[in-house]
Design an enzyme around this catalytic site. Structure first.
Site, mmCIF file in Angstrom:
data_model
loop_
_atom_site.group_PDB
_atom_site.id
_atom_site.type_symbol
_atom_site.label_atom_id
_atom_site.label_comp_id
_atom_site.label_asym_id
_atom_site.label_seq_id
_atom_site.Cartn_x
_atom_site.Cartn_y
_atom_site.Cartn_z
ATOM 1 N N HIS A 148 -3.589 -33.258 17.612
ATOM 2 C CA HIS A 148 -2.416 -34.017 18.063
ATOM 3 C C HIS A 148 -1.346 -33.055 18.577
ATOM 4 O O HIS A 148 -0.163 -33.401 18.600
ATOM 5 C CB HIS A 148 -1.901 -34.888 16.913
ATOM 6 C CG HIS A 148 -2.966 -35.825 16.435
ATOM 7 N ND1 HIS A 148 -3.139 -37.084 16.971
ATOM 8 C CD2 HIS A 148 -3.956 -35.667 15.523
ATOM 9 C CE1 HIS A 148 -4.184 -37.658 16.385
ATOM 10 N NE2 HIS A 148 -4.699 -36.822 15.502
ATOM 11 N N GLY A 200 -4.686 -1.656 4.917
ATOM 12 C CA GLY A 200 -3.817 -2.742 4.441
ATOM 13 C C GLY A 200 -4.394 -4.119 4.698
ATOM 14 O O GLY A 200 -4.422 -4.979 3.816
ATOM 15 N N ARG A 201 -4.892 -4.342 5.916
ATOM 16 C CA ARG A 201 -5.391 -5.693 6.234
ATOM 17 C C ARG A 201 -6.787 -5.944 5.689
ATOM 18 O O ARG A 201 -7.363 -7.004 5.925
ATOM 19 C CB ARG A 201 -5.315 -5.946 7.744
ATOM 20 C CG ARG A 201 -5.973 -4.927 8.607
ATOM 21 C CD ARG A 201 -5.571 -5.089 10.067
ATOM 22 N NE ARG A 201 -6.017 -3.982 10.887
ATOM 23 C CZ ARG A 201 -5.333 -2.852 11.064
ATOM 24 N NH1 ARG A 201 -4.179 -2.689 10.459
ATOM 25 N NH2 ARG A 201 -5.813 -1.890 11.821
ATOM 26 N N LYS A 230 0.841 -1.202 0.000
ATOM 27 C CA LYS A 230 0.000 0.000 0.000
ATOM 28 C C LYS A 230 0.875 1.251 0.000
ATOM 29 O O LYS A 230 0.674 2.158 -0.789
ATOM 30 C CB LYS A 230 -0.933 -0.009 1.225
ATOM 31 C CG LYS A 230 -1.788 1.224 1.305
ATOM 32 C CD LYS A 230 -2.766 1.194 2.450
ATOM 33 C CE LYS A 230 -3.478 2.548 2.539
ATOM 34 N NZ LYS A 230 -4.431 2.626 3.626
HETATM 35 O O1 F6P Z 1 2.567 -4.152 9.886
HETATM 36 C C1 F6P Z 1 1.990 -2.947 9.587
HETATM 37 C C2 F6P Z 1 1.488 -2.861 8.206
HETATM 38 O O2 F6P Z 1 1.355 -1.507 8.010
HETATM 39 C C3 F6P Z 1 0.177 -3.598 7.924
HETATM 40 O O3 F6P Z 1 -0.930 -2.922 8.387
HETATM 41 C C4 F6P Z 1 0.227 -3.725 6.450
HETATM 42 O O4 F6P Z 1 -0.689 -4.676 5.962
HETATM 43 C C5 F6P Z 1 1.666 -4.139 6.252
HETATM 44 O O5 F6P Z 1 2.377 -3.373 7.223
HETATM 45 C C6 F6P Z 1 2.229 -3.917 4.887
HETATM 46 O O6 F6P Z 1 2.172 -2.574 4.517
HETATM 47 P P1 F6P Z 1 2.308 -2.136 3.006
HETATM 48 O O7 F6P Z 1 1.170 -2.741 2.256
HETATM 49 O O8 F6P Z 1 2.269 -0.647 3.023
HETATM 50 O O9 F6P Z 1 3.619 -2.662 2.493
#
Ligand code: F6P
Length: 524
Positions: A380, A263-264, A203
């Site tokens: 397991h 991002g998530r 992103k």
């Molecule tokens: O770990 C933090 C974070 O900003 C996440 O929220 C995000 O998905 C990931 O790093 C990757 O970020 P980017 O897509 O900007 O590389």
């Protein structure tokens, strides 16, 4: 707004907990053998069976009252209509728009047209790669995609591609997230640069791990194909087109998405490009359709039978009233092997917060630790802990009604084990030999998908997304920022020169640790 912990609806729930105290879940079943259908609800074709939770009709009514008091219905509208629900970053979180067909305004601009244009570009490009019209620099067809990205820029596509493995009819996708050089080495092993397309998903287009891996992949491509090959072999999925262009990509190789996609929550955006290449754009669109079906229900169903809202509320009940410290997700589907990792980011990065959206410290527990894996292998390993450990925790079982693989008899065994585990957690067993006794009375939800197909996978992911949002609303926290990850990134920036041998002012603990690492690394 009043704090969650002092709100009248929460106080009513605490009183209700006292009234329920001592009542085992199995006794709730004895009181009401019909509680199965009474606590099982459908959403986008998925059934969520909450009947093994420590809840009664009164619990649900009180939880729904809590959701109303905490403004969940209004918050849902704010989410879908593009309000700035990400308070600390002052922006909307419009992942739902990526799978919808509604006109939504961001800064006065209707984003639907952009979304549709973006989707059309994904369609054209993924088809061209799959058909062999978009070729490598030597004219070779792409047999492999190297997908670079971390966190939300990798976990979603990885889950989806693994889950839909049976439908994979495009180039094979290999993921690299870690900066550990072993991961890139392993991914490149056996790959032909001439037949490999690299997708850089980020992103921000600044994430250290992804940018370092992208540079290494560029070296790997250009060493055998020359620098001209970059334009044929690299594409980007990003919200930072300028950085991708500055990196050396032609603008037409950049598949952009808006800053308003967290991002998530970005699997629905151009971050899903590897999915479209691996299983086809039609399946990617089924994934979006499944998520959209959940969106419609989340937005319109009464809270009493609104599955994501109930998942959230029962999670709050378990965490805050019953004190469960962790929540296990047990996917009885081998192809969901990465789903827990996906949920760890979704839930813990979203709701692992200690201040509310106004910046005040909270005086209650927020997100539990999310962990788990696939059944039956987990049986397991850590299921012993679930059955006889000293901590009682809550679980989600995920089951596909139809087999994913070819052997129906094996699927029957799988289903039997999933049902047996949730029954064992519910009933436990009393025996004369204390080491064999299981206390039971451990709450679980079972989520039943008709099958592990693109539509229902999209729906499953969206159920959890909205669960997270509803929980954040109840707790009054911002689900869309992640400031806690910044500190470690900053310190790593200070430590790296010292790792490379330069003088640096370090914390004594880090100075000591680097000394230990250096000693073993140099064999001194
Ligand atoms: O770990 C933090 C974070 O900003 C996440 O929220 C995000 O998905 C990931 O790093 C990757 O970020 P980017 O897509 O900007 O590389």
């Amino acid at each position: 707004m009043q704090r969650f912990s002092t709100s009248p609806a929460w106080q009513a729930l605490l009183a209700h907990r006292e009234a329920l105290a001592g009542k085992r879940i199995s006794e709730l079943w004895e009181d009401d053998p019909e509680r199965g259908p009474a606590f099982t609800f459908r959403c986008a074709g998925i059934e969520a069976d909450f009947s093994k939770q420590r809840i009664t009709a009164e619990t649900v009514a009180l939880l729904v009252a809590l959701a109303r008091e905490r403004g969940v219905p209004a918050a849902i509208e704010h989410l879908f209509t593009g309000d700035r629900v990400n308070v600390t970053e002052n922006r909307p979180a419009l992942h739902t728009a990526l799978r919808g067909e509604e006109h939504v305004l961001v800064d006065g601009q209707d984003i639907l047209e952009d979304i549709e244009r973006g989707r059309q570009r994904l369609r054209v490009f993924s088809n061209a790669v799959r058909d062999g019209q978009w070729k490598g620099a030597t004219g070779a067809r792409f047999t492999h995609v190297l997908a670079l990205g971390i966190g939300g820029s990798a976990l979603g596509p990885r889950v989806v591609i693994e889950a839909l493995a049976a439908a994979a009819d495009g180039p094979q996708v290999r993921f690299v997230s870690n900066i550990d050089p072993a991961e890139l080495d392993d991914a490149l092993a056996g790959l032909d640069p001439a037949a490999t397309l690299v997708v850089i998903a980020s992103k921000t287009f600044t994430t250290q791990e992804t940018m370092a891996n992208a540079a290494a992949a560029r070296g790997w491509i250009t060493r055998s194909l020359g620098s001209e090959a970059v334009a044929k072999h690299f594409v980007a999925a990003t919200a930072n087109t300028a950085a991708a262009v500055a990196w050396g990509l032609p603008e037409c190789n950049v598949f952009a998405f808006g800053e308003w996609v967290g991002g998530r929550y970005s699997v629905w955006s151009s971050v899903g490009l590897p999915i479209a290449m691996a299983v086809g754009m039609a399946r990617f669109e089924q994934l979006l359709a499944g998520a959209h079906a959940v969106d419609l229900e989340f937005r319109s169903n009464p809270l009493e039978h609104n599955v994501p809202a109930l998942m959230a509320l029962i999670g709050v009940w378990n965490r805050n009233a019953l004190g469960t410290p962790t929540h296990a997700v047990l996917a009885y589907a081998s192809r969901l092997q990465s789903f827990v990792a996906y949920l760890q980011q979704l839930e813990m990065e979203s709701n692992g917060k200690r201040v509310d959206a106004e910046g005040n410290p909270v005086d209650f527990a927020t997100c539990p630790v999310i962990w788990g894996g696939t059944g039956t292998p987990g049986q397991h390993a850590y299921h012993q802990w679930l059955h006889q450990g000293t901590d009682a925790v809550s679980c989600d079982f995920i089951v596909s009604a139809r087999p994913a693989g070819s052997n129906t008899a094996h699927h029957e065994i799988l289903v039997a084990h999933a049902c047996a585990q949730s029954e064992a957690l519910l009933t436990g067993v009393a025996t004369a030999e204390s080491h064999r006794a299981c206390p039971g009375d451990r709450p679980s939800t079972t989520i039943v998908m008709p099958s592990l197909d693109a539509f229902h996978l999209g729906a499953l992911i969206a159920l959890y997304e909205h669960k997270v949002f509803a929980q954040a609303t109840i707790w009054g926290i911002d689900a869309f920022d992640q400031w806690g990850v910044e500190l470690g990134k900053n310190i790593a920036g200070q430590v790296l020169p010292a790792v490379r041998g330069a003088e640096a002012t370090l914390h004594p603990a880090t100075h000591h640790l680097l000394g230990v690492i250096h000693k073993l690394g140099t064999g001194e």
